[in-house]
Design an enzyme around this catalytic site. Structure first.
Site, mmCIF file in Angstrom:
data_model
loop_
_atom_site.group_PDB
_atom_site.id
_atom_site.type_symbol
_atom_site.label_atom_id
_atom_site.label_comp_id
_atom_site.label_asym_id
_atom_site.label_seq_id
_atom_site.Cartn_x
_atom_site.Cartn_y
_atom_site.Cartn_z
ATOM 1 N N ASP A 141 15.045 -17.199 12.284
ATOM 2 C CA ASP A 141 13.677 -17.495 11.904
ATOM 3 C C ASP A 141 12.790 -16.263 11.855
ATOM 4 O OD1 ASP A 141 13.746 -17.185 14.603
ATOM 5 O OD2 ASP A 141 13.284 -19.275 15.064
ATOM 6 N N ASP A 194 20.944 -20.140 16.323
ATOM 7 C CA ASP A 194 19.915 -19.894 17.315
ATOM 8 C C ASP A 194 19.908 -21.061 18.270
ATOM 9 O OD1 ASP A 194 18.875 -17.553 16.543
ATOM 10 O OD2 ASP A 194 17.311 -18.403 15.264
#
Lengths: 1082, 284
Positions: A782, A441
Site C-alpha cells: 500500500d 501484508d
C-alpha cells in the site's frame, strides 16, 4: 526567452496536429506492411514443414504456431489499460528535452508566505472559504490535465470495419460482386449465388465489425470506470476544517496537507514541513527523494525546496502548502499538454496481435491460393475457383475466436470487479491464475485495519479495554491518576483527528484522518475521557516530531492546561523499548517513581505478554519541561532537535489489536490447498506477526518454528535441525545478514514463512528470492515504498482503501476492500478463465475440420461438394459464437483450487493436446457425422456412395442433363444441384448437431458432465444456435430439409462424441497421470 | 551467438540426441500415439461403415427412397454436341463424323436382332405393368422391343450419315428414365414437338418425327430400374430437319406434350424440354 520558445513549440504543435496524426497513420501502415512480409514467409515455411512431415496425424508444428498466436491474442485488451500510466511515462521522456528553465512562469516561491496568501486571498490557518473555493473552481476549471485528444468514434469504428480479418472478407465480397457483375453482363439469366454470397460476406464483416466495436467500447468503459473508482483525494483546509476532497476540486489558494505516500494534488508553495521528502523522479529524473521546507533555496522553481509539484509523490513526512497552480497550468501540466499530442508508438502487445492476424491471414491466403490453383487445374472456371478460394479462407480463419477471447476476458474482469478485484489490465486476470506465491501484508489485508485498543498497562497492572463494537464489554478502573496521565499523553501525542461532519455517528464508526493505531487511541480516549478536541485545544501544540522509521517514536510539545503553569509538556509515544530507554522514572498511582530493575522487568513481562497476544504495544511517556531551560516562547526546532528527549517519565503501555478479517483463515486454507504459498511480510514485531499468522492459518496448527522446537525440547536453537521446522519467522535484521543461498534455502525448505520487522526494501529482496525459485509472485502493498516490489512482482496488488496512489499506479490489480480473501477470489477467477478459454478455443477449433474436409475430398476424390461457403460462414459466425462464449460462464470444476498452480512455461493455453483432441479426434468424428448425412441424402435420392467417387466432372457439367444414378434414373443439372444444396444444408445441420455434443463435452476437461451439471443458460444458448440455423434453412435458396430424418443423421455421431469424451475423462479420472491424461488432457 | 542458440534449439526439437527424441517425442511415445490414432481411426472407419451399412439396409434395391426431385423428367438429345450446340460443315466430313459415331454407338443396342434376342414384343398403347405380388418380386422384369427401324430415316440403316451430309440432320430425343413414371393417362401417349425460338421460327423449315407423331409409346412404361429391368430399352424419338436454313444459328426447343407430366421449374431448362442450337454450314 525559454518560455517563449516553449510557447511557440506548443503553438506550432497545435497547428501541425493533424499532420502528425496522418503521419502516425502512415507510419503504422508501413509497419504493418513490413510485418506482413516476414510473417507470411515464416508461416509458409512452417506450414510446408508441418504438411510434409506430419500429414494428418499430429501436425504439432502448426500447433505450435497456433498456440503461439493464440497466447498472443490473450493480451488483446492490454493496450486499453495503457492510458492509465501514459501521463507518467510521457513526462519522464520529456523532462530530458526541457532544461529546467521555466523560471519566468512562477515567482511564488520567492514571495513570502504572507505575500502568497495575499495573492490568493487565502489564510494561512483557516484556508480558503468554501465560497471562494467554488468561485475559483469556476474561474480556473477542475484541477486535472486535459486528456489528450481521443480518436473519434467513427475512426475507431472504421478500424474495426477494415482491420484484421475484415480486409480478407471484404476482398472476398468484392470478388463476389465482380463475379456477379461479369455474369450479369455476359449471361442472359445470371445465377444470383455470387450476389448473395457477396451480400452475406459484407453483412458478416459489418456485423462482426459492429460487434468488436461495441466490445471495445465496453472494455474501455470498464477501464474508464477503473479510473473513476480510484480518484485521487486531497486533504485541504477550508474555513479551518480539514476535509478530504477530490483532487480535481482543489483550487489555487487552497491550503493543502500532504503526508508520506500521497500524491501532490497541485503545484504547492510549501508553508510548513516536517521531515517532508518528495520524489521528483517523474519530473526531473532524479531518483533520490528531496526534502521540502518553507524556505526558498533557489531562483529556479524546479530547484527550490519550497515548491512541491503536481503529480509527484510525497515519500515521507508531512507538509502543508498553498496551491499555486492547478491543472494544465502546473509544471507537469505544461509539459503534458506539449507532449500529449505525440502519438505513442504501438505497444508490443498491439504489434503481437497484428502479427497474429497476419499469421492467420497468411496461412489462409496460402491455403486458399493453393486450392485456387488446384481448382483451376482441375478444370473449374476462374469464377468457381475464386468462390472456393473464398470458402477456404473462410473455413480456415476462426473469425469468431478473437471476439470470443476478448469477451471471455472482459466477462471475467467484470466478474472480478464485482468481487472487489479491479484488474487494471486484462492480461493480469490470467497471470493471477498462475500465481504460486503470495507475499501479503498483514495490516489491513489479513486484518481489519481497524486497530482497537485492547489492553493497557499502567500502575504495574494490565487493564483490559473494551474491544467490542457496541461497548458492552467490561470496563476498567478509570479513576487512577496514572490513567489520566496516560490518556492525556495518548490524546496529545496523536495526529489523528475525526473528519468533519460526523458528530451524529457513534465514535467507533467515525472516520478519522490519521494512521490506524493513532485512530485507535483517539477513539479509545474519546470514548473514555470525552472530547479529544477539547483536550488538544486546552494544550496547544508547540512543536512536533512525527513518527518515522528511524527514531520509532513520535513526540510533541504542548502548553499545559493550567494557564498559570508556563512549563511545556513533552509527550512521546513509540516503540516501548525505545521509550523505556529514554525514561528514568515511571508513574505509579499518579506518583513519579524512579525506574528500577524490578520495574523494568515488570515492564518486560507486561510487554511480552501483550506482544505475545499479537498486539501492537505502544509505550507512552511525558515530561514537564523545566521552565528555566525551556521558558515560554522557546523555539523548538524539530529538524535539529534542540531540547531533551531523555530522562522522561514513563506513563504506561497501550496495546492494540487489529483482529483478523473473518474471511481470511478460509482464504489462506484455500491458498494452501491450491498449492499457493502464503508468505506474510510485515513491519510488525515477530511475536505480533506470528500470533496473527497463527490466527489466520499462515502458520498452521501443529507446525512449529525452530524456536518452538527448541523451547519444547529445552535445547538451544542451534541444536535444532532446521529441516524439522516447517514454519519460520524471520526477523528483518536477520534477513539483512542472509546470503542469497541462505535466502533460497529458507524459501525452499519452509512452507510457512513470516517475515517480521521488514522494511519495504526487504520486501523487494523477498520477491526476488521467490522469483529466483521460479515462483509466480503476487505481492500486496500500500505504501509508496512498496511500489518497487509491486512492479517487480509478477502481479502487484494495491489496496483500494489504504493504498497510496503510487502503489495503485504500480500495481496490476487493486483490491477495493483491501481484503486478502479477494486475492484468492481473483486467483480462482484467473484459473477459471484460463480453463474456460481452453474450452472455448477447443470448441471453436473443432468445427474447422468438418469445414475443411469437404473441400479436400471435393478436390481429391471428385465427389459433389458437400458444404458450401455461406454455410461455413453461418457456422463460424452464427452457430459457433454463442456456445463458445457461453463456455466462459462455465462454473469451475470442483478441483480448481485443489490443484497446483499452472507452470507458465509448460502449461500453455493452446497446446498440442488440445489440437490433438479438437482436430484429430472430435473434429474427425464431426466430419464423419457431416459426411454421413451427406451420403444419406444422396443415397436416398438414388446416388449410392459407390458411384459418387469421380462423378464430379459430369455432376458439375451444365450440359450433362441425363446423368445416371445408381438405379438407372437420369437427372438434369438443376435436379441434382437441388439435391446438392440439400446436402449442404444437411451437412450444416449435422455440424450444428455435433457441435451441441461438443459444447457439452467441452464444459468439462476432467469431470463428467453429470458431475458438472447442465446449467439452464447453457441449454438456452445451445437452443439459440438453432434459430440462425432455421432462418438459414428457410430463407436461403436451397430447399429445406424436407425429410425429418435428415435433420438427425448426425445424432449417432453426437452420441459418439459424448460417449467417447466421457470415457476419455473417466480414464483421466481413474488413472491420474496415465497415458490418456498425458496425451489428451488439455 | 544468440542465433546459434536458436538454431540448436530448432535442431534439438527435430532430433534431440540426448533424450533420443524426434520432434519432442521418443520413439515409444511416437509409436503409442500413432498406434492410438491408427486404432482410433480404424474404429471411426468402422463406426462410419456401420452407420453407412445401416443406412444402406434401409434402402430399397429397386427403387430410390425419394423421387420428388424427378417429378418432371429431363429431356436430352443425341448427339449432344458441345454445350448443347451442334454445328458442322456439310463439306467437311471431319466436322460431323463424330456425330455419326455418337449416333452409331448410341443406336447399336437398338439393332433389331439384339432387341429380338433380349426383349419381347408388347401390346402397344398400354402400360406394360409387371406388378410384384406382395413380397414376391416378379423379377427380372421383361422389357419391350424398341427396334432401330422404328426410327426409319433416322435409323442410320439406309442413310449412314443420318442426313448430316445432306444438311438434313437427325437429332434423337430421349426422355430421362424415372422409375415408375407413367407419362400419360387415359391411354394418351406423350409426344415430342419441336420448334424454333421466336426469331428463328421461319428458319426451321419442315421437321419429320419418327416414330410417327414423335410419340413415346406407353408400352415402354413404367420403368422398373436397372436392376430389375436389365435390358430396358429407352424409347426414342428422332427428328429430322428437312429444309432447315443453312449457315445460320438456329435455336430449337423440343418439349414433351403429355397430360400426366407436370411442367418443370422455370430455372431448369431441361425439365420436360430440351433446347439446343443447330448450325449447318455449307460454304468451305
Amino acid at each position: 526567452m525559454a518560455y517563449s520558445q516553449c510557447f511557440s513549440v506548443s503553438l506550432s504543435h497545435t497547428n501541425t496536429h493533424t499532420h502528425t496524426y496522418a503521419l502516425s497513420l502512415s507510419l503504422s501502415l508501413s509497419l504493418s506492411l513490413s510485418l506482413s512480409l516476414p510473417s507470411l514467409s515464416v508461416s509458409l515455411f512452417l506450414l510446408s514443414l508441418s504438411l510434409s512431415s506430419f500429414s494428418l496425424s499430429l501436425p504439432s508444428l502448426s500447433l505450435f504456431l497456433l498456440s503461439l498466436s493464440l497466447s498472443l491474442s490473450l493480451s488483446l485488451s492490454l493496450s486499453l489499460s495503457l492510458s492509465l500510466s501514459l501521463s507518467l511515462s510521457l513526462s519522464v521522456s520529456v523532462s530530458l528535452s526541457f532544461p529546467p528553465s521555466l523560471s519566468t512562469f512562477q515567482t511564488e516561491h520567492k514571495m513570502s508566505i504572507e505575500e502568497c496568501c495575499r495573492k490568493f486571498n487565502t489564510d494561512i490557518v483557516q484556508g480558503l472559504t468554501n465560497a471562494k473555493a467554488a468561485e475559483f473552481l469556476i474561474r480556473d476549471g477542475p484541477n486535472c490535465l486535459t486528456p489528450p485528444p481521443t480518436t473519434p468514434e467513427w475512426i475507431k469504428f472504421c478500424r474495426q470495419l477494415f482491420g484484421g480479418f475484415s480486409i480478407l472478407l471484404w476482398t472476398g465480397a468484392i470478388l463476389c460482386f465482380l463475379a456477379y457483375a461479369i455474369q450479369a453482363a455476359t449471361e442472359d439469366e445470371p445465377a444470383g449465388d455470387n450476389l448473395y454470397l457477396g451480400i452475406v460476406l459484407s453483412v458478416v464483416v459489418v456485423v462482426t465489425g459492429c460487434f468488436s466495436y461495441f466490445q471495445e467500447a465496453k472494455s474501455s468503459k470498464i477501464m474508464e470506470s477503473f479510473k473513476n473508482m480510484v480518484p485521487q483525494q486531497a486533504l485541504v483546509i477550508r474555513e479551518g476544517e480539514k476535509m478530504t476532497i477530490n483532487a480535481e476540486e482543489v483550487v489555487a489558494g487552497d491550503l493543502v496537507e500532504v503526508k508520506g505516500g500521497d500524491r501532490i494534488p497541485a503545484d504547492l508553495r510549501v508553508v510548513s514541513a516536517h521531515g517532508c521528502k518528495v520524489d521528483n523522479s517523474s519530473l526531473t529524473g532524479e531518483s533520490e527523494p528531496q526534502s521540502r521546507s518553507p524556505d526558498c533555496t533557489h531562483d529556479n522553481p524546479l530547484e527550490t525546496r519550497n515548491v512541491a509539484f503536481f503529480s509527484t509523490n510525497c515519500v515521507e513526512g508531512t507538509a502543508r502548502g498553498i496551491v499555486v497552480c492547478t491543472g494544465d497550468r502546473t509544471v507537469m501540466g505544461r509539459i503534458a499538454t506539449l507532449t500529449s499530442g505525440l502519438e505513442s508508438g504501438k505497444t508490443p502487445i498491439a504489434k503481437e496481435i497484428e502479427h497474429f492476424i497476419h499469421l492467420i491471414t497468411g496461412v489462409a491466403v496460402f491455403l486458399g491460393i493453393t486450392f485456387f490453383i488446384l481448382a483451376v487445374c482441375l478444370g473449374y472456371t476462374w469464377l468457381e475457383a475464386v468462390i472456393f478460394l473464398i470458402g477456404i479462407i473462410v473455413a480456415n480463419v476462426p473469425e469468431g475466436l478473437l471476439a470470443t477471447v476478448t469477451v471471455c476476458l472482459t466477462l471475467t474482469a467484470k466478474r472480478m470487479a464485482k468481487k472487489n478485484c479491479l484488474v487494471k489490465n486484462l492480461e493480469a486476470v490470467e497471470t493471477l491464475g498462475s500465481t504460486s506465491t503470495i507475499c501479503s501484508d498483514k495490516t489491513g489485508t489479513l486484518t481489519q485495519n481497524r486497530m482497537t485498543v485492547a489492553h493497557m498497562w499502567f500502575d504495574n497492572q494490565i487493564h483490559e479495554a473494551d474491544t467490542t463494537e457496541d461497548q458492552s464489554g467490561a470496563s476498567f478502573d478509570k479513576t487512577s491518576a496514572s490513567w489520566a496521565a496516560l490518556a492525556r499523553v495518548a490524546a496529545l501525542c496523536n495526529r489523528a483527528v475525526f473528519k468533519a461532519g460526523q458528530d451524529q455517528l457513534p465514535i467507533l464508526k467515525r472516520d478519522t484522518a490519521g494512521d490506524a493505531s493513532e485512530s485507535a487511541l483517539l477513539k479509545c480516549i474519546e470514548l473514555s475521557c470525552g472530547s479529544v478536541k477539547q483536550i488538544r485545544e486546552k494544550n496547544k501544540k508547540v512543536a512536533e516530531i512525527p513518527f518515522n522509521s528511524t527514531n520509532k517514536y513520535q513526540l510533541s510539545v504542548h502548553e499545559t492546561e493550567d494557564p498559570n503553569d508556563n512549563r511545556y509538556l513533552l509527550v512521546m509515544k513509540g516503540a516501548p523499548e525505545r521509550i523505556l530507554d529514554r525514561c528514568t522514572t515511571i508513574i505509579i498511582q499518579g506518583k513519579e517513581q524512579p525506574m528500577d530493575e524490578e520495574m523494568k522487568e515488570s515492564f518486560q513481562n507486561a510487554y511480552m505478554e501483550l506482544g505475545g497476544l499479537g498486539e501492537r504495544v505502544l509505550g507512552f511517556c511525558h515530561l514537564l519541561m523545566p521552565e528555566d531551560q525551556y521558558p515560554k516562547g522557546f523555539a523548538f526546532d524539530c529538524d535539529d532537535v534542540n531540547f531533551t528527549t531523555e530522562s522522561l517519565c514513563f506513563v504506561g503501555l497501550m496495546s492494540m489489536i487489529d483482529p483478523p478479517r473473518a474471511a481470511v483463515p478460509d482464504a489462506v486454507g484455500k491458498c494452501r490447498s491450491a498449492g499457493i504459498k502464503v508468505i506474510m511480510v510485515t513491519g510488525d514485531h515477530p511475536i505480533t506477526a506470528k500470533a496473527i499468522a497463527k490466527g489466520v492459518g499462515i502458520i498452521s496448527e501443529g507446525n512449529e518454528t525452530v524456536e518452538d522446537i527448541a523451547s519444547r525440547l529445552n535445547i538451544p536453537v542451534s541444536q535444532v535441525n532446521p529441516r524439522d521446522a516447517k514454519a519460520c519467522v524471520i526477523h528483518g535484521t536477520d534477513l539483512k545478514e542472509l546470503s542469497q543461498d541462505q535466502m533460497d534455502d529458507i524459501l525452499r525448505n519452509h512452507t510457512e514463512i513470516v517475515f517480521a520487522r521488514t522494511s519495504p526494501q526487504q520486501k523487494l529482496i523477498i520477491v526476488e528470492g521467490c522469483q529466483r525459485l521460479g515462483a509466480i509472485v503476487a505481492v500486496t502493498g500500500d505504501g509508496v515504498n512498496d511500489s518497487p516490489a509491486l512492479k517487480k512482482a509478477d502481479i502487484g496488488v494495491a489496496m483500494g482503501i489504504s493504498g497510496s496512489d503510487v502503489s495503485k499506479q504500480a500495481a496490476d490489480m487493486i483490491l477495493l476492500d483491501d481484503n486478502f480473501a479477494s486475492i484468492v477470489t481473483g486467483v480462482e477467477e484467473g484459473r477459471l478463465i484460463f480453463d474456460n478459454l481452453k474450452k472455448s478455443i477447443a470448441y471453436t477449433l473443432t468445427s474447422n475440420i468438418p469445414e475443411i474436409t469437404p473441400f479436400l475430398l471435393f478436390i481429391i476424390v471428385n465427389i459433389p461438394l458437400p458444404l458450401g461457403t455461406i454455410t461455413i460462414l453461418c457456422i463460424d459466425l452464427g452457430t459457433d459464437m454463442v456456445p463458445a462464449i457461453s463456455l466462459a460462464y462455465e462454473a469451475a470444476e470442483s478441483d480448481i483450487m485443489k490443484r497446483q498452480p499452472r507452470n507458465p512455461t509448460r502449461d500453455k493455453l493452446v497446446n498440442e493436446r488440445l489440437i490433438s483432441i479438437a482436430y484429430g479426434q472430435i473434429g474427425m468424428i464431426q466430419a464423419l457425422g457431416g459426411f454421413f448425412s451427406y451420403f444419406v441424402i444422396l443415397a436416398e435420392n438414388g446416388f449410392l456412395p459407390s458411384i459418387l467417387v469421380g462423378i464430379r466432372l459430369n455432376w458439375d457439367d451444365r450440359a450433362c442433363n441425363d446423368l445416371e444414378d445408381s438405379y438407372g434414373q437420369q437427372w438434369t443439372y438443376e435436379q441434382r444441384k437441388i439435391v446438392e444444396f440439400t446436402c449442404h444444408t444437411a451437412f450444416f445441420v449435422s455440424i450444428v448437431v455435433v457441435q451441441w455434443a461438443d459444447v457439452i463435452v467441452c464444459k468439462t476437461r476432467r469431470n463428467s458432465v453429470f458431475q458438472q451439471g447442465m446449467k439452464h443458460t447453457n441449454i438456452l444458448y445451445i437452443l439459440l444456435t438453432y434459430l440462425p440455423c432455421c432462418v438459414f434453412i428457410n430463407l436461403c435458396p436451397p430447399p429445406p430439409l424436407s425429410r425429418p430424418s435428415w435433420w438427425f443423421c448426425a445424432v449417432p455421431y453426437s452420441v459418439l462424441i459424448f460417449v467417447y469424451d466421457e470415457i476419455r475423462k473417466l480414464l483421466i479420472r481413474r488413472n491420474p497421470g496415465g497415458w490418456v491424461e498425458r496425451e489428451t488432457y488439455y | 551467438m544468440a542465433k546459434d542458440a536458436e538454431k540448436s534449439t530448432w535442431k534439438d526439437f527435430i532430433w534431440n540426441s540426448r533424450t533420443r527424441e524426434f520432434c519432442g517425442r521418443t520413439g515409444s511415445s511416437w509409436g503409442l500415439i500413432l498406434l492410438f490414432y491408427l486404432v482410433f481411426y480404424i474404429f471411426l472407419a468402422g463406426m462410419f461403415c456401420l452407420t453407412m451399412y445401416v443406412m444402406l439396409q434401409t434402402l430399397d434395391d429397386y427403387k430410390p427412397t425419394w423421387q420428388d426431385r424427378l417429378g418432371t423428367p429431363g429431356m436430352m438429345i443425341r448427339p449432344r454436341g458441345k454445350a448443347m450446340e451442334i454445328s458442322y460443315n456439310t463439306t467437311n466430313t471431319e466436322t460431323w463424323d463424330m456425330y455419326i459415331k455418337t449416333l452409331d454407338n448410341f443406336l447399336s443396342p437398338y439393332n433389331n436382332s439384339l432387341q429380338a434376342e433380349k426383349n419381347e414384343e408388347c401390346t402397344p398403347d398400354q402400360y406394360f405393368v409387371q406388378a410384384d405380388s406382395g413380397d414376391v418380386k416378379n423379377n427380372p422384369k421383361r422389357s419391350c422391343q424398341f427396334n432401330r427401324t422404328f426410327l426409319e430415316k433416322c435409323s442410320g440403316l439406309d442413310d449412314h450419315t443420318y442426313g448430316y451430309q445432306a444438311g438434313k440432320p437427325c437429332i434423337i430425343i430421349k426422355l430421362n428414365r424415372v422409375i415408375g413414371m407413367l407419362p400419360g393417362k387415359d391411354g394418351q401417349a406423350p409426344f415430342v414437338t419441336c420448334g424454333a425460338k421466336k426469331e428463328d421460327s421461319d428458319k426451321i423449315g419442315e421437321v419429320e418425327y419418327y416414330p410417327e407423331n414423335g410419340t413415346f409409346n406407353l408400352m415402354y412404361y413404367p420403368y422398373y430400374g436397372k436392376k430389375a429391368q436389365v435390358n430396358y430399352s429407352q424409347p426414342l424419338v428422332a427428328i429430322k430437319f428437312l429444309n432447315i436454313t443453312l449457315n445460320e444459328d438456329i435455336n430449337i426447343e423440343c418439349r414433351i406434350i403429355s397430360n400426366n407430366i407436370p411442367p418443370g421449374s422455370v430455372r431448369d431448362k431441361f425439365a420436360g424440354k430440351v433446347s439446343f442450337k443447330l448450325r449447318i454450314n455449307t460454304k468451305g
